[in-house]
Design an enzyme around this catalytic site. Structure first.
Site, PDB file in Angstrom:
ATOM      1  N   HIS A 163      21.757  37.049  37.940  1.00  0.00           N
ATOM      2  CA  HIS A 163      22.921  37.805  37.474  1.00  0.00           C
ATOM      3  C   HIS A 163      24.220  37.105  37.863  1.00  0.00           C
ATOM      4  O   HIS A 163      24.224  36.180  38.670  1.00  0.00           O
ATOM      5  CB  HIS A 163      22.903  39.237  38.026  1.00  0.00           C
ATOM      6  CG  HIS A 163      23.021  39.310  39.521  1.00  0.00           C
ATOM      7  ND1 HIS A 163      21.955  39.127  40.366  1.00  0.00           N
ATOM      8  CD2 HIS A 163      24.089  39.527  40.319  1.00  0.00           C
ATOM      9  CE1 HIS A 163      22.359  39.235  41.624  1.00  0.00           C
ATOM     10  NE2 HIS A 163      23.653  39.470  41.623  1.00  0.00           N
ATOM     11  N   ASP A 165      28.030  38.155  39.193  1.00  0.00           N
ATOM     12  CA  ASP A 165      28.705  39.299  39.810  1.00  0.00           C
ATOM     13  C   ASP A 165      29.875  39.821  38.979  1.00  0.00           C
ATOM     14  O   ASP A 165      30.085  41.025  38.872  1.00  0.00           O
ATOM     15  CB  ASP A 165      29.181  38.941  41.217  1.00  0.00           C
ATOM     16  CG  ASP A 165      28.016  38.790  42.188  1.00  0.00           C
ATOM     17  OD1 ASP A 165      26.882  39.176  41.830  1.00  0.00           O
ATOM     18  OD2 ASP A 165      28.230  38.283  43.305  1.00  0.00           O
ATOM     19  N   HIS A 221      23.238  33.486  39.828  1.00  0.00           N
ATOM     20  CA  HIS A 221      22.371  33.380  41.009  1.00  0.00           C
ATOM     21  C   HIS A 221      21.299  34.456  41.034  1.00  0.00           C
ATOM     22  O   HIS A 221      21.329  35.407  40.256  1.00  0.00           O
ATOM     23  CB  HIS A 221      23.210  33.465  42.293  1.00  0.00           C
ATOM     24  CG  HIS A 221      23.952  34.764  42.430  1.00  0.00           C
ATOM     25  ND1 HIS A 221      25.207  34.951  41.877  1.00  0.00           N
ATOM     26  CD2 HIS A 221      23.639  35.945  43.038  1.00  0.00           C
ATOM     27  CE1 HIS A 221      25.620  36.187  42.147  1.00  0.00           C
ATOM     28  NE2 HIS A 221      24.677  36.815  42.846  1.00  0.00           N
ATOM     29  N   ARG A 231      14.280  40.912  55.594  1.00  0.00           N
ATOM     30  CA  ARG A 231      15.519  40.137  55.423  1.00  0.00           C
ATOM     31  C   ARG A 231      16.691  41.116  55.418  1.00  0.00           C
ATOM     32  O   ARG A 231      16.743  42.038  54.613  1.00  0.00           O
ATOM     33  CB  ARG A 231      15.449  39.399  54.092  1.00  0.00           C
ATOM     34  CG  ARG A 231      16.702  38.626  53.662  1.00  0.00           C
ATOM     35  CD  ARG A 231      16.522  38.310  52.167  1.00  0.00           C
ATOM     36  NE  ARG A 231      17.421  37.299  51.637  1.00  0.00           N
ATOM     37  CZ  ARG A 231      18.614  37.552  51.108  1.00  0.00           C
ATOM     38  NH1 ARG A 231      19.084  38.803  51.084  1.00  0.00           N
ATOM     39  NH2 ARG A 231      19.344  36.580  50.587  1.00  0.00           N
TER      40      ARG A 231
END
Length: 252
Positions: A163, A165, A221, A231
């Site tokens: 996507h 941003d 990204h 994570r």
């Protein structure tokens, strides 16, 4: 996936790494703000703004908040600004849901650290892109994320799709991620991938590492699926448009 190049290994201790790339046209379809809207675009990584110890303290804030809820799928979020917290397949407002009990979960020191870390990241981004920090405004969504290998239960859990941003959120001009855990030690998979036409460029998370970039299509990204472990990161986003600005969270 084509060729993959590692921009930042977990074992690197990077003072400053910056790669300039041509800006996309995404910014042209939004109001431009002189002295802030990106003219110079690119992506950077630094291990010199936030210490590992600070990252651990921030991670504990995330762990305490997320322990109140958590998604049924592999991705949970906690937004201290809006109060949004993953709970099962939905979201609740942390502040409304828990009321005064929230004072038992977070302290004023937690929020002061959060604010200080945000300011330092903002200053570093401004310095690298040659703009004034006062021309940038924090914008939403700015949130903690916790990812593990549990299968997705809703579309909110599907964090791995490529996507942009600026396209997804509109208000974003500069995006940053502060990593709160270590790739290959705390979790496997979960690397951040810039998807360029010729190759993929990856950033391996490391506690205290800040990755930041202009939010347009020049920085398409995705995040790899987490294979094992957990994570933690926090996404901190900035806009040039004061109308889309938000304040720091307050423990009221």
């Amino acid at each position: 996936d084509g060729v993959t190049e590692v921009l930042a290994h977990r074992s690197d201790n990077l003072r400053d790494k910056f790669i300039e790339i041509p800006c996309s046209e995404d910014y042209d379809s939004h109001k431009r703000f002189a002295g802030c809207t990106p003219i110079k675009c690119g992506r950077g990584v630094t291990d010199a703004v936030i210490t590992r110890e600070e990252a651990e303290r921030i991670r504990r804030i995330a762990e305490r908040g997320l322990s109140l809820g958590g998604s049924d799928g592999g991705a949970s979020i906690l937004d201290l600004h809006s109060g949004a917290l993953s709970l099962g397949k939905h979201f609740v407002n942390l502040y409304r849901y828990f009321g005064d009990k929230i004072q038992d979960v977070f302290t004023e020191e937690d929020f002061a650290l959060y604010r200080d870390v945000r300011q330092r990241i903002q200053q570093r981004i401004a310095q690298v892109f040659g703009i004034s920090p006062s021309a940038m405004y924090l914008t939403k969504p700015t949130f903690f994320s916790r990812m593990n290998s549990t299968g997705a239960k809703t579309t909110h859990d599907e964090y791995w799709h490529p996507h942009v941003d600026k396209v997804t959120y509109g208000s974003f001009d500069y995006t940053s991620l502060l990593y709160l855990s270590d790739y290959s030690e705390d979790f496997g998979g979960g690397r951040f991938v810039f998807m360029d036409a010729d190759s993929n460029k990856t950033v391996e998370p490391r506690a205290g590492r800040v990755s930041f970039f202009t939010s347009g299509s020049e920085n398409l990204h995705r995040v790899e699926k987490v294979q094992w472990g957990t994570r933690f990161a926090i996404t901190i986003s900035f806009t040039c448009d004061p109308e889309h600005g938000i304040g720091d969270p307050l423990l009221a």
